[in-house]
Design an enzyme around this catalytic site. Structure first.
Site, PDB file in Angstrom:
ATOM      1  N   LYS A 228       2.084  -2.849   8.857  1.00 40.55           N
ATOM      2  CA  LYS A 228       3.339  -2.105   8.731  1.00 40.55           C
ATOM      3  C   LYS A 228       4.495  -3.020   9.128  1.00 40.55           C
ATOM      4  O   LYS A 228       4.496  -3.593  10.213  1.00 40.55           O
ATOM      5  CB  LYS A 228       3.333  -0.864   9.630  1.00 40.55           C
ATOM      6  CG  LYS A 228       4.628  -0.059   9.556  1.00 40.55           C
ATOM      7  CD  LYS A 228       4.696   1.021  10.620  1.00 40.55           C
ATOM      8  CE  LYS A 228       3.838   2.198  10.286  1.00 40.55           C
ATOM      9  NZ  LYS A 228       4.101   3.354  11.201  1.00 40.55           N
TER      10      LYS A 228
ATOM     11  N   LEU B  75       0.814  -1.213   0.000  1.00 42.76           N
ATOM     12  CA  LEU B  75       0.000   0.000   0.000  1.00 42.76           C
ATOM     13  C   LEU B  75       0.849   1.265   0.000  1.00 42.76           C
ATOM     14  O   LEU B  75       0.407   2.320  -0.449  1.00 42.76           O
ATOM     15  CB  LEU B  75      -0.920   0.008   1.230  1.00 42.76           C
ATOM     16  CG  LEU B  75      -1.898  -1.166   1.352  1.00 42.76           C
ATOM     17  CD1 LEU B  75      -2.660  -1.083   2.668  1.00 42.76           C
ATOM     18  CD2 LEU B  75      -2.863  -1.181   0.169  1.00 42.76           C
TER      19      LEU B  75
ATOM     20  N   ASP C 207       4.230  14.870  14.129  1.00 44.71           N
ATOM     21  CA  ASP C 207       4.604  14.566  12.743  1.00 44.71           C
ATOM     22  C   ASP C 207       3.368  14.586  11.838  1.00 44.71           C
ATOM     23  O   ASP C 207       3.155  13.674  11.036  1.00 44.71           O
ATOM     24  CB  ASP C 207       5.307  13.213  12.663  1.00 44.71           C
ATOM     25  CG  ASP C 207       6.107  13.052  11.368  1.00 44.71           C
ATOM     26  OD1 ASP C 207       6.419  14.083  10.726  1.00 44.71           O
ATOM     27  OD2 ASP C 207       6.427  11.907  10.995  1.00 44.71           O
TER      28      ASP C 207
END
Length: 320
Positions: A139, A116, A236
């Protein structure tokens, strides 16, 4: 160049006390923290005296190196900051509680399909859990890309924070594991891609409608408000870390990548220069104290990016 004791501790936002006694600097060690004794007339218990001392940042981003003379001997001591100590405590808790499963390979737990996306330290895949058949975003963080303890602490911090939020404005946590080579974090799958995907698509599909941008930023701010109300700074916020649950809609938003997120109680770390160039607030870049408003600045940078794509209808934003 190393700074003086006074300079380094003043920069750390008053997290440590400072006293100078006859040109000598008194350090007291307490649970890994470093602070000057408030007693400037006598040597405190469990302390050392260094003369001609200096402080500098250690090889590990979050460590503090103190050097000086102890009598006739040159002394060098490395102190972890509060953030690092709490990070390792988190890592130990996650392993002992079984939250992080020990596996031989990812295929023992998930069936991995198409990629992805990818970043500097990780790649994300569509995957299906072997138990329960739930489709997730997986992940994968190879340990070879995380050589320092600070890098790995970021992984543990992300896992802990995902658990804490439980999907409240943040991507939902669906499990994690560790092998000899990698860390694995499973989360809910967002079919709508990221804000970066949406911005880049403007080159193919034409300018972004103003209404779409308004929906996106409103949703991002609502998610960020939930994070802030629970005492956390994301640190972030950027287009790559904004995901949309449903394809074609910018209303149902999730915040991604909480590896740099931090509870505002850990004041010492709110001097760290973290985040992404172009999105980080000026005070973050300058190494000055910052708080929740640093995230709001980053949302402003995201808004500028999307407006640029709306006005120009092409993907050539200077930030990238």
């Amino acid at each position: 160049m190393a700074s003086t004791f006074a300079q380094i501790f003043e920069r750390r936002g008053g997290c440590f006390r400072r006293e100078v006694c006859k040109g000598r600097l008194w350090l007291q060690l307490d649970s890994g923290r470093v602070f000057f004794s408030s007693n400037a007339t006598s040597k405190p218990t469990s302390s050392i005296v260094l003369e001609g001392g200096s402080c500098s940042r250690g090889e590990e981003r979050n460590s503090l190196v103190v050097e000086g003379r102890h009598g006739s001997t040159s002394t060098r001591i490395i102190f972890p900051t509060t953030a690092v100590l709490e990070g390792w405590e988190t890592a130990l808790t996650l392993h002992q509680s079984g939250v992080i499963r020990q596996i031989n390979r990812a295929e023992d737990v998930w069936r991995i399909a198409d990629k992805l996306g990818e970043g500097a330290f990780s790649s994300v895949y569509r995957a299906t859990a072997q138990e329960g058949e739930k489709v997730v975003a997986l992940k994968i963080l190879p340990k070879r890309l995380l050589p320092s303890s600070s890098d790995r602490l970021r992984v543990f911090r992300e896992i802990e924070t995902l658990q804490f939020f439980g999907g409240d404005g943040v991507i939902s946590f669906e499990g994690c594991a560790e092998s000899n080579d990698s860390f694995f974090i499973a989360s809910e799958l967002c079919e709508g891609g990221t804000a970066l995907d949406v911005a880049q698509a403007s080159e193919r599909e034409g300018p972004l409608p103003e209404q779409k941008i308004s929906e996106c930023i409103r949703s991002v701010l609502l998610c960020l408000q939930r994070v802030h109300l629970r005492g956390y700074i994301h640190r972030d916020i950027k287009a790559e870390n904004i995901a949309f649950k449903v394809k074609g809609s910018l209303r149902d938003t999730r915040l991604l990548d909480l590896g740099l997120s931090l509870h505002t109680d850990i004041q010492a770390a709110t001097l760290e220069t973290v985040g992404t160039d172009g999105y980080a607030a000026p005070e973050v870049v300058a190494g000055k104290p910052y708080a929740l408003n640093a995230d709001v600045f980053s949302v402003g940078a995201l808004t500028l990016l999307l407006c640029w794509c709306a006005l120009r209808g092409c993907w050539d934003f200077p930030m990238y």
